[in-house]
Design a protein around this motif. Structure first.
Motif, short mmCIF file in Angstrom:
data_model
loop_
_atom_site.label_atom_id
_atom_site.label_comp_id
_atom_site.label_asym_id
_atom_site.label_seq_id
_atom_site.Cartn_x
_atom_site.Cartn_y
_atom_site.Cartn_z
N CYS A 229 69.42 -0.56 -2.07
CA CYS A 229 68.56 0.43 -2.94
C CYS A 229 67.05 0.56 -2.59
N LEU A 230 66.64 1.79 -2.41
CA LEU A 230 65.19 1.96 -2.02
C LEU A 230 64.14 2.14 -3.13
N GLY A 231 64.99 2.16 -4.33
CA GLY A 231 64.23 2.40 -5.36
C GLY A 231 63.32 3.84 -5.61
N CYS A 232 64.03 4.76 -5.14
CA CYS A 232 63.51 6.03 -4.93
C CYS A 232 63.84 6.79 -6.43
N ALA A 233 64.70 6.38 -7.18
CA ALA A 233 64.66 6.93 -8.53
C ALA A 233 65.59 8.50 -8.37
N ALA A 234 66.01 8.83 -7.18
CA ALA A 234 66.95 10.19 -7.26
C ALA A 234 67.79 9.88 -8.27
N CYS A 235 68.43 8.91 -8.52
CA CYS A 235 69.82 8.73 -9.18
C CYS A 235 69.60 8.92 -10.66
N MET A 266 63.85 2.80 -12.41
CA MET A 266 64.06 2.37 -11.10
C MET A 266 62.60 2.00 -10.48
N MET A 287 68.24 -2.31 -11.23
CA MET A 287 69.52 -1.76 -11.23
C MET A 287 70.60 -2.32 -12.18
N ARG A 290 69.65 -0.19 -15.24
CA ARG A 290 70.21 1.10 -15.17
C ARG A 290 71.77 1.08 -15.50
N CYS A 317 72.23 9.89 -3.86
CA CYS A 317 71.44 8.83 -3.30
C CYS A 317 71.56 8.72 -1.63
N PRO A 318 70.01 8.39 -1.37
CA PRO A 318 69.89 8.55 0.08
C PRO A 318 70.65 7.35 0.94
N VAL A 319 71.10 6.39 0.35
CA VAL A 319 71.81 5.17 0.96
C VAL A 319 73.41 4.93 0.51
N LEU A 321 74.53 4.62 -2.44
CA LEU A 321 75.12 3.86 -3.56
C LEU A 321 75.81 4.50 -4.46
S1 SF4 Z 1 69.17 6.96 -5.64
FE1 SF4 Z 1 70.10 5.18 -4.66
S2 SF4 Z 1 68.38 4.52 -3.45
FE2 SF4 Z 1 67.29 5.81 -4.95
S3 SF4 Z 1 67.00 4.61 -6.73
FE3 SF4 Z 1 69.06 5.33 -7.02
S4 SF4 Z 1 70.32 3.74 -6.17
FE4 SF4 Z 1 68.45 3.42 -5.48
#
Ligand code: SF4
Ligand SMILES: Cc1cc2nc3c(=O)[nH]c(=O)nc-3n(C[C@H](O)[C@H](O)[C@H](O)COP(=O)(O)OP(=O)(O)OC[C@H]3O[C@@H](n4cnc5c(N)ncnc54)[C@H](O)[C@@H]3O)c2cc1C
Ligand code: SF4
Ligand code: FES
Lengths: 339, 280
Positions: A229-235, A266, A287, A290, A317-319, A321
């Motif tokens: 997780c990048l902690g970007c908060a897109a989720c 996040m 996480m 969340r 999610c860019p990675v 998850l």
């Molecule tokens: S979108 Fe993915 S990478 Fe970004 S905070 Fe949520 S779980 Fe982490």
């Protein structure tokens, strides 16, 4: 009742004369709910919007009040939005998310006038999902592609037209005001057929999930979910049930306004104390928060899961998850994640 | 719909007092602008409020005054960031906003007839001052048993509310024990950390409740001493200070497990906290 597709733009125009009308609009490769001025802007060739329509009732950035301070005193001006709105083409999962959000903004002690005023002035015209996406898992979250919870009207696409069902009194009144014609038997049959054949391919087994979360706060399993997780908060920004916000001042000298902006659990600063202490120091705790919030705490407090299975957090999610995999892992079962 | 919970009440700063020798804590006295405003702010010891400095923002602070002191509210604020620094520099006469009262309060009803042991450390003495002042009010004093207060600071200059401490010291209806970490010339009181002093004072747990507020280390080491005195988790009361914004259970920031500290707390018994994850 029935709305012929070629009559829809005209009908939206008519609505727009009385309401702020929000409908899906194409924006590059994806759709977003936007306020439309004319019916032709709406584009119903969408599976769902990239960002949920929650922002219509709970804007990403919103002025709560403005103020001016002088030597003699202060004057405050509330900025409660009382305009009537229609969200046209909201998906059943997003409508359901608003029922969940109601619990937060109208809790046992306080009422949020900004959200609740908009909410009571908004009519939800739903669009059933004939072709759910591979990331949808609404049927595992107590919803479904034809679910009517929270809606005022539900439309079903039958090719040339939409069959319309009135769900609430608000919906009936709107249908009456629009003088919608009756659907004939073959149209009704087509809608029933669409409902039958709509399939949500992905299932998440939630049996025993809550019982696990009740006891696994200190489980080592939380060490791994956040690893990539990048902690970007897109989720959380793209989640229709996430409601965290920050309150800030935007001011010049003594005239300004207090503004609230979406925030996210996040982010590391979210819980940072003034003393420098932070109860959620790493991605692991964030996480866990969340997941716990959606699948345990919210259930404890409101007897409902704070996830409607819209799949946006998975898509955005860019990675990659995938919340379905996280849940399966916690349960100790195998995930099905068709993308 | 009820009153908009985001709108602050305008109040006037009538006193900006440097409370500690290191100047990092100031006590602010805010005056209600009208009787009506004051009526709209009925509070109890243990509650907090969001204080807003127009143009900067708002931050939560425990209410240090007691409802038995009408006309004003008091807050003692450490200078740590945006809002607290703006407050420290504020001129008397300035209008601020106060939003509240927020949160729950010390269980004054349930405490009736009980002995009360109050343990505070550092500048987390604010709502404890409110509580003590409330109990010492003649019409309330008879409702409660013995009142013991243990209050520690690093050095005498860092103790809050020195005038009141002196006044309490001279009274027979409160046992006040002040302590400092290391000996200092001119200090005739106790020397030692709060946990040690708690052990020495050894308050009886019989028909008693302990209320403890202070830095995490102090709490960590005082707990076993209280337990040794026989205090059970439901006889120990604490007040949490998670980061907050809305104060009304909506912004999602301050939760510990399924409870929001702002709305369901900040006052919890140790027994209640034992049911929650240790995320505070
Ligand atoms: S979108 Fe993915 S990478 Fe970004 S905070 Fe949520 S779980 Fe982490
Ligand atoms: C119920 C309750 C009662 C309380 N009672 C009291 C009391 O009686 N007295 C008291 O003094 N305090 C009390 N506090 C603590 C108080 O609320 C905080 O100290 C206060 O919110 C700090 O606000 P600030 O605007 O001054 O600091 P902020 O500007 O919010 O900064 C706080 C810290 O966080 C860091 N920070 C903040 N934002 C950022 C960012 N964007 N980037 C990097 N770093 C950042 C700052 O560097 C600083 O160290 C209480 C808290 C609660 C929850
Ligand atoms: S958690 Fe993910 S799938 Fe569930 S409602 Fe939020 S964005 Fe949709
Ligand atoms: S401060 Fe917003 S939820 Fe507690």
């Amino acid at each position: 009742m029935i709305i012929a597709k070629n009559a829809l733009p005209g009908l939206l125009d008519k609505l727009a004369a009385e309401y702020e009308v929000y409908a899906p609009v194409k924006q590059g490769a994806y759709s977003l709910y936007k306020q439309i001025c004319n019916g032709a802007e709406a584009d119903f060739g969408y599976v769902n919007s990239k960002i949920p329509p929650k922002g219509i009732l709970f804007p990403q950035s919103e002025k709560l009040y403005s103020y001016s301070v002088t030597g003699e005193g202060t004057s405050l001006e509330e900025c409660v939005d009382t305009r009537k709105k229609v969200i046209f083409g909201i998906r059943p999962c997003d409508a359901k998310s608003l029922l969940l959000m109601d619990n937060v903004f109208n809790n046992d002690k306080f009422q949020d006038p900004y959200y609740l005023t908009r909410r009571s002035n908004t009519i939800l015209v739903g669009m059933a999902c004939n072709d759910p996406a591979g990331t949808c898992f609404c049927t595992s979250m107590d919803g479904g592609p034809f679910d009517q919870s929270g809606l005022d009207l539900l439309l079903t696409d039958i090719g040339e037209a939409y069959v319309v069902e009135a769900v609430s009194q608000k919906g009936k009144d709107l249908a009456a005001a629009l003088a919608l014609g009756a659907a004939d038997d073959s149209q009704k049959a087509a809608a029933a057929e669409a409902r039958e054949s709509a399939e949500v391919a992905c299932a998440v087994n939630t049996v025993g999930l809550k019982a696990r979360l009740d006891v696994n706060f200190y489980d080592p399993i939380w060490e791994k979910f956040h690893e990539k997780c990048l902690g970007c908060a897109a989720c959380t920004y793209s989640c229709p049930t996430c409601h965290c916000f920050d309150i800030v001042d935007e001011a010049k000298d003594c005239n300004g306004c207090r503004v609230r902006n979406w925030d996210s659990c996040m982010f590391p600063l979210f819980t940072l104390h003034g003393s420098g202490h932070n109860p959620r120091t790493s991605g692991k705790e964030r996480m866990r928060q969340r997941i716990m919030h959606k699948f345990k705490y919210f259930v404890d407090n409101f007897n409902a899961t704070a996830c409607v299975g819209c799949g946006r957090c998975i898509k955005n999610c860019p990675v990659n998850l995938d919340v379905r995999e996280v849940l399966a892992d916690i349960r100790g079962s195998e995930a099905r994640s068709d993308k | 719909m009820q009153r908009n919970p985001y709108l602050p009440l305008p109040m006037k700063l009538v006193k900006n007092f440097t409370e500690t020798e290191d100047k990092l804590i100031h006590t602010f006295t805010f005056q209600f602008l009208s009787e009506e405003d004051e009526k709209s702010f009925p509070y109890m010891p243990g509650q907090f409020a969001e204080v807003c400095v127009f143009g900067k923002g708002e931050a939560p602070f425990g209410i240090a005054s007691s409802p038995t002191e009408p006309g004003f509210l008091k807050f003692s604020v450490a200078k740590v960031g945006l809002v607290s620094t703006a407050l420290h520099m504020m001129e008397e006469g300035t209008i601020v906003g106060v939003r509240g009262p927020l949160g729950n309060y010390y269980p004054l009803e349930q405490l009736k007839g009980k002995n009360i042991v109050i343990i505070g450390g550092g500048f987390a003495f604010t709502t404890l001052r409110s509580m003590i002042t409330y109990i010492l009010k003649p019409e309330h004093r008879g409702d409660y048993g013995k009142l013991t207060v243990i209050y520690g600071a690093r050095n005498p200059g860092l103790l809050l509310y020195k005038e009141e401490l002196e006044e309490w010291n001279g009274r027979s209806d409160i046992d006040l024990v002040c302590t400092i970490d290391r000996p200092v010339e001119g200090w005739t009181g106790r020397v030692g950390f709060v946990p040690t002093v708690t052990k020495e004072v050894a308050p009886s747990s019989e028909n008693s409740v302990a209320i403890i507020c202070g830095p995490p280390v102090m709490i960590k080491f005082t707990m076993p001493e209280l337990e040794a005195c026989g205090f059970k988790p439901d006889q120990i009361i604490m007040s949490l200070e998670n980061r907050m914004k809305c104060g009304i259970g909506m912004c999602g920031r301050c939760n510990v497990g399924n409870r929001y500290v702002c709305k369901d707390g900040p006052v919890f018994t140790k027994a209640e906290l034992n049911q929650l994850p240790n995320e505070y």
